[in-house]
Scaffold this motif. Structure first.
Motif, PDB file in Angstrom:
ATOM      1  N   LEU A 176       2.206   9.312  -0.308  1.00  0.00           N
ATOM      2  CA  LEU A 176       1.670   8.663  -1.503  1.00  0.00           C
ATOM      3  C   LEU A 176       0.161   8.806  -1.565  1.00  0.00           C
ATOM      4  O   LEU A 176      -0.414   9.088  -2.619  1.00  0.00           O
ATOM      5  CB  LEU A 176       2.053   7.183  -1.507  1.00  0.00           C
ATOM      6  CG  LEU A 176       3.519   6.847  -1.809  1.00  0.00           C
ATOM      7  CD1 LEU A 176       3.762   5.356  -1.639  1.00  0.00           C
ATOM      8  CD2 LEU A 176       3.901   7.298  -3.208  1.00  0.00           C
ATOM      9  N   MET A 183      -3.193   6.550  -8.820  1.00  0.00           N
ATOM     10  CA  MET A 183      -1.822   6.066  -8.729  1.00  0.00           C
ATOM     11  C   MET A 183      -1.597   4.860  -9.626  1.00  0.00           C
ATOM     12  O   MET A 183      -2.362   3.894  -9.585  1.00  0.00           O
ATOM     13  CB  MET A 183      -1.495   5.661  -7.283  1.00  0.00           C
ATOM     14  CG  MET A 183      -1.337   6.824  -6.335  1.00  0.00           C
ATOM     15  SD  MET A 183      -1.097   6.264  -4.624  1.00  0.00           S
ATOM     16  CE  MET A 183      -2.811   6.253  -4.065  1.00  0.00           C
ATOM     17  N   THR A 185       0.982   2.126  -9.614  1.00  0.00           N
ATOM     18  CA  THR A 185       1.877   1.733  -8.529  1.00  0.00           C
ATOM     19  C   THR A 185       2.616   0.444  -8.848  1.00  0.00           C
ATOM     20  O   THR A 185       2.202  -0.345  -9.696  1.00  0.00           O
ATOM     21  CB  THR A 185       1.073   1.525  -7.235  1.00  0.00           C
ATOM     22  OG1 THR A 185       0.104   0.495  -7.455  1.00  0.00           O
ATOM     23  CG2 THR A 185       0.367   2.799  -6.821  1.00  0.00           C
ATOM     24  N   VAL A 189       2.228  -3.207  -4.008  1.00  0.00           N
ATOM     25  CA  VAL A 189       1.065  -2.722  -3.259  1.00  0.00           C
ATOM     26  C   VAL A 189       0.083  -3.855  -2.957  1.00  0.00           C
ATOM     27  O   VAL A 189      -0.821  -3.688  -2.143  1.00  0.00           O
ATOM     28  CB  VAL A 189       0.334  -1.579  -4.004  1.00  0.00           C
ATOM     29  CG1 VAL A 189       1.239  -0.376  -4.174  1.00  0.00           C
ATOM     30  CG2 VAL A 189      -0.231  -2.048  -5.337  1.00  0.00           C
ATOM     31  N   ARG A 230      -2.053  -1.529  -0.696  1.00  0.00           N
ATOM     32  CA  ARG A 230      -3.163  -0.850  -1.367  1.00  0.00           C
ATOM     33  C   ARG A 230      -4.317  -0.622  -0.393  1.00  0.00           C
ATOM     34  O   ARG A 230      -4.923   0.459  -0.364  1.00  0.00           O
ATOM     35  CB  ARG A 230      -3.628  -1.657  -2.567  1.00  0.00           C
ATOM     36  CG  ARG A 230      -4.855  -1.092  -3.257  1.00  0.00           C
ATOM     37  CD  ARG A 230      -5.074  -1.684  -4.628  1.00  0.00           C
ATOM     38  NE  ARG A 230      -5.118  -3.142  -4.591  1.00  0.00           N
ATOM     39  CZ  ARG A 230      -5.253  -3.890  -5.690  1.00  0.00           C
ATOM     40  NH1 ARG A 230      -5.349  -3.314  -6.877  1.00  0.00           N
ATOM     41  NH2 ARG A 230      -5.291  -5.201  -5.605  1.00  0.00           N
ATOM     42  N   ILE A 247      -6.123   3.037  -7.487  1.00  0.00           N
ATOM     43  CA  ILE A 247      -4.775   2.475  -7.439  1.00  0.00           C
ATOM     44  C   ILE A 247      -4.671   1.368  -8.473  1.00  0.00           C
ATOM     45  O   ILE A 247      -5.412   0.387  -8.430  1.00  0.00           O
ATOM     46  CB  ILE A 247      -4.460   1.933  -6.034  1.00  0.00           C
ATOM     47  CG1 ILE A 247      -4.615   3.055  -4.995  1.00  0.00           C
ATOM     48  CG2 ILE A 247      -3.062   1.341  -5.976  1.00  0.00           C
ATOM     49  CD1 ILE A 247      -4.615   2.570  -3.574  1.00  0.00           C
ATOM     50  N   PRO A 249      -1.990  -1.240  -9.902  1.00  0.00           N
ATOM     51  CA  PRO A 249      -0.657  -1.847  -9.826  1.00  0.00           C
ATOM     52  C   PRO A 249      -0.161  -2.272 -11.213  1.00  0.00           C
ATOM     53  O   PRO A 249      -0.930  -2.751 -12.047  1.00  0.00           O
ATOM     54  CB  PRO A 249      -0.865  -3.061  -8.919  1.00  0.00           C
ATOM     55  CG  PRO A 249      -2.233  -2.896  -8.316  1.00  0.00           C
ATOM     56  CD  PRO A 249      -3.016  -2.074  -9.289  1.00  0.00           C
ATOM     57  N   SER A 258      11.027   1.855  -8.302  1.00  0.00           N
ATOM     58  CA  SER A 258      10.033   2.186  -7.278  1.00  0.00           C
ATOM     59  C   SER A 258      10.559   3.259  -6.343  1.00  0.00           C
ATOM     60  O   SER A 258       9.846   4.191  -5.971  1.00  0.00           O
ATOM     61  CB  SER A 258       9.669   0.941  -6.459  1.00  0.00           C
ATOM     62  OG  SER A 258       8.973   0.007  -7.244  1.00  0.00           O
ATOM     63  N   THR A 277      11.129   0.194   0.047  1.00  0.00           N
ATOM     64  CA  THR A 277      10.380  -0.381  -1.070  1.00  0.00           C
ATOM     65  C   THR A 277      10.884  -1.780  -1.409  1.00  0.00           C
ATOM     66  O   THR A 277      10.095  -2.653  -1.791  1.00  0.00           O
ATOM     67  CB  THR A 277      10.453   0.518  -2.312  1.00  0.00           C
ATOM     68  OG1 THR A 277      11.828   0.783  -2.633  1.00  0.00           O
ATOM     69  CG2 THR A 277       9.735   1.835  -2.076  1.00  0.00           C
TER      70      THR A 277
END
Length: 518
Positions: A176, A183, A185, A189, A230, A247, A249, A258, A277
């Motif tokens: 990742l 990202m 996400t 995270v 993260r 990143i 979220p 996910s 996940t």
């Protein structure tokens, strides 16, 4: 001193290891052997253990942990039994499979007079009802409870993310972070976790073999750092030398979505990505460190997260071609890859593999291989090599200026144009590590081999470990030229060996150009 069955207690227990072909088991066995334990392995497919360097030092019994007869046979004469298997990824019935296997294992351990079971499970959140846990964590917790409620004293170690090459949770973090500079996400995270280096996991596992007989409990094990996912990705980027990751979220990605997202970005199988996940929804941090009363921590341990990362990436950062990436069979440390690790473990590695039959002896071929570079050239398309050298000089690299120390002989550590000699097996292998400026790490391997029909064969492998998205883009940008550069190089080396057969030194190639392929 004798145990309850009248057997004399040995200073070093006789250990049974299940899951020896798996990530933790394959690394625990050499740790136990190193400390003087005798080891027996229970494996469904004993052939999978043959690639391990310790295979000849252990006894292997074939069988499955759900088979009472096989487990009973494996338990005979055992003092400490390690349970390192689980049914993760085997379908919707994995919880019942785990439950049945744990009960069988505990019953047969008691019948055989085993004095301790050691189990590695998952760290679970405090205050969360077991019914609300992910199926993966719920099953791990249940297996641990089965052992603790059984008649054999048990040590249940509970860990979160294990940092080490080959660990599924670490590989997911690796891919990742390396593949996505930006990202979007899932919200997990932001969840806090307490990662632990694989070296510390193995230290606790091995040390548990010597616990007092009256200890029957679970222990939380983790490193000193509590981080969100993260934060782990951002710190991975720093340690790996990648640009800062952006990143973002979002709350809309469910565990199912996910796992599909992880499957698109990484090569980690969906059967593993989904339970991993799902488990990341829960905050998992250690609430005690009582394990240190029985397995004391040496100075500097447990390892901080960044140091565990450096060890997990060590083979790459030191530019060593490890395990499945080369002919090497013996890893240097628990953090390194193993031959039995899955194909998707260890990070991305691109490969260009060429093989050519040579009308000459192996000795003649080796003289050409060892004489490559410098004034002898690279037996390939001259303009491509020259341009690559100039480009390297332009971006501050060493270019083509260095040549070679000796026109006929090489030794480990020699510079060779903008390669460095990393390994030599005289008459068989020359491995060069690239020192040009690249968005990743590269090696060139040249082999003098004999094929199944007894003919001399030249094998050539170009390997590239990309760093970040730019590294992947670089490989695909230059790959169209590989057929021209690398195939021509292999063909011309074979011709030079045939032409120079019977002489002390292979004849010079048709194209003399001190350069390097892309």
């Amino acid at each position: 001193m004798a145990d309850g069955n009248g057997r004399r207690r040995t200073e070093r227990p006789h250990c049974l290891v299940t899951g020896a072909s798996g990530y933790i088991g394959g690394r625990l066995v050499p740790e136990l052997l190193h400390t003087g334990h005798r080891v027996r392995c229970l494996a469904r497919s004993p052939g999978k253990l043959h690639d391990h360097p310790w295979a000849a030092d252990v006894e292997t019994v074939q069988g499955d942990v759900t088979d009472p007869d096989a487990v009973a046979a494996a338990m005979r004469g055992i003092d400490v039994a390690y349970y390192l298997v689980h049914a993760l990824g085997t379908g919707s019935g994995f919880e019942e499979t785990d439950r049945r296997a744990a009960r069988t294992f505990g019953e047969q351990a008691h019948a055989a007079g085993v004095r301790r079971i050691v189990y590695l499970g998952g760290l679970t959140p405090r205050g969360v009802p077991e019914t609300e846990l992910s199926p993966h964590l719920r099953s791990r917790a249940e297996v641990g409870r089965i052992f603790l409620d059984g008649p054999v004293a048990a040590t249940v170690l509970r860990a979160a993310v294990v940092i080490g090459s080959g660990s599924a949770s670490f590989e997911m973090l690796r891919y990742l972070t390396e593949r996505l500079p930006v990202m979007v996400t899932p919200s997990w995270v932001r969840t806090r976790t307490q990662p632990i280096g694989v070296r510390d996991v193995l230290r606790y596992l091995a040390g548990s073999a010597s616990m007092p007989d009256d200890v029957n409990r679970a222990f939380d094990i983790g490193g000193p750092d509590v981080l969100t996912y993260r934060e782990m990705m951002r710190r991975y980027a720093v340690v790996a030398g990648l640009p800062r990751r952006l990143i973002v979220p979002v709350p809309v990605l469910t565990p199912g979505l996910s796992s599909h997202w992880v499957g698109l970005v990484t090569p980690v199988p969906a059967s593993l990505a989904r339970p991993l996940t799902e488990s990341l929804r829960h905050e998992v941090v250690c609430h005690e460190h009582d394990i240190a009363r029985y397995v004391p921590d040496p100075p500097g341990r447990p390892l901080p997260f960044d140091e565990a990362l450096r060890l997990a990436l060590r083979r790459v950062r030191e530019a060593q071609v490890a395990t499945r990436w080369s002919s090497a069979a013996v890893p240097g440390a628990p953090s390194d890859p193993l031959p039995t690790d899955p194909d998707w473990a260890g990070g991305s590695l691109y490969e260009d593999d060429r093989r050519v039959t040579v009308d000459a002896s192996g000795e003649s071929l080796w003289r050409v291989i060892e004489g490559i570079g410098g004034d002898n050239g690279w037996y390939s398309f001259r303009p491509a090599w020259a341009v690559r050298g100039r480009l390297d000089r332009f971006v501050g690299g060493v270019g083509l200026r260095r040549g070679r120390r000796d026109a006929e002989r090489l030794r480990v550590g020699d510079s060779l144009d903008f390669w460095r000699v990393e390994e030599i097996e005289p008459g068989r292998l020359l491995r060069l590590r690239a020192e040009m400026r690249l968005p990743g790490l590269a090696w060139l391997e040249m082999y003098a081999e004999t094929d199944a029909e007894g003919r001399t064969r030249y094998r050539q492998r170009a390997l590239f470990h990309p760093r970040g998205l730019l590294g992947h883009a670089y490989w695909w940008a230059v790959s169209p030229f590989h057929a021209l550069v690398f195939q021509g190089m292999a063909r011309n080396i074979a011709r030079a060996a045939a032409k120079g057969a019977g002489t002390r030194r292979a004849a010079a190639p048709a194209h003399r150009s001190p350069g390097v392929p892309s």
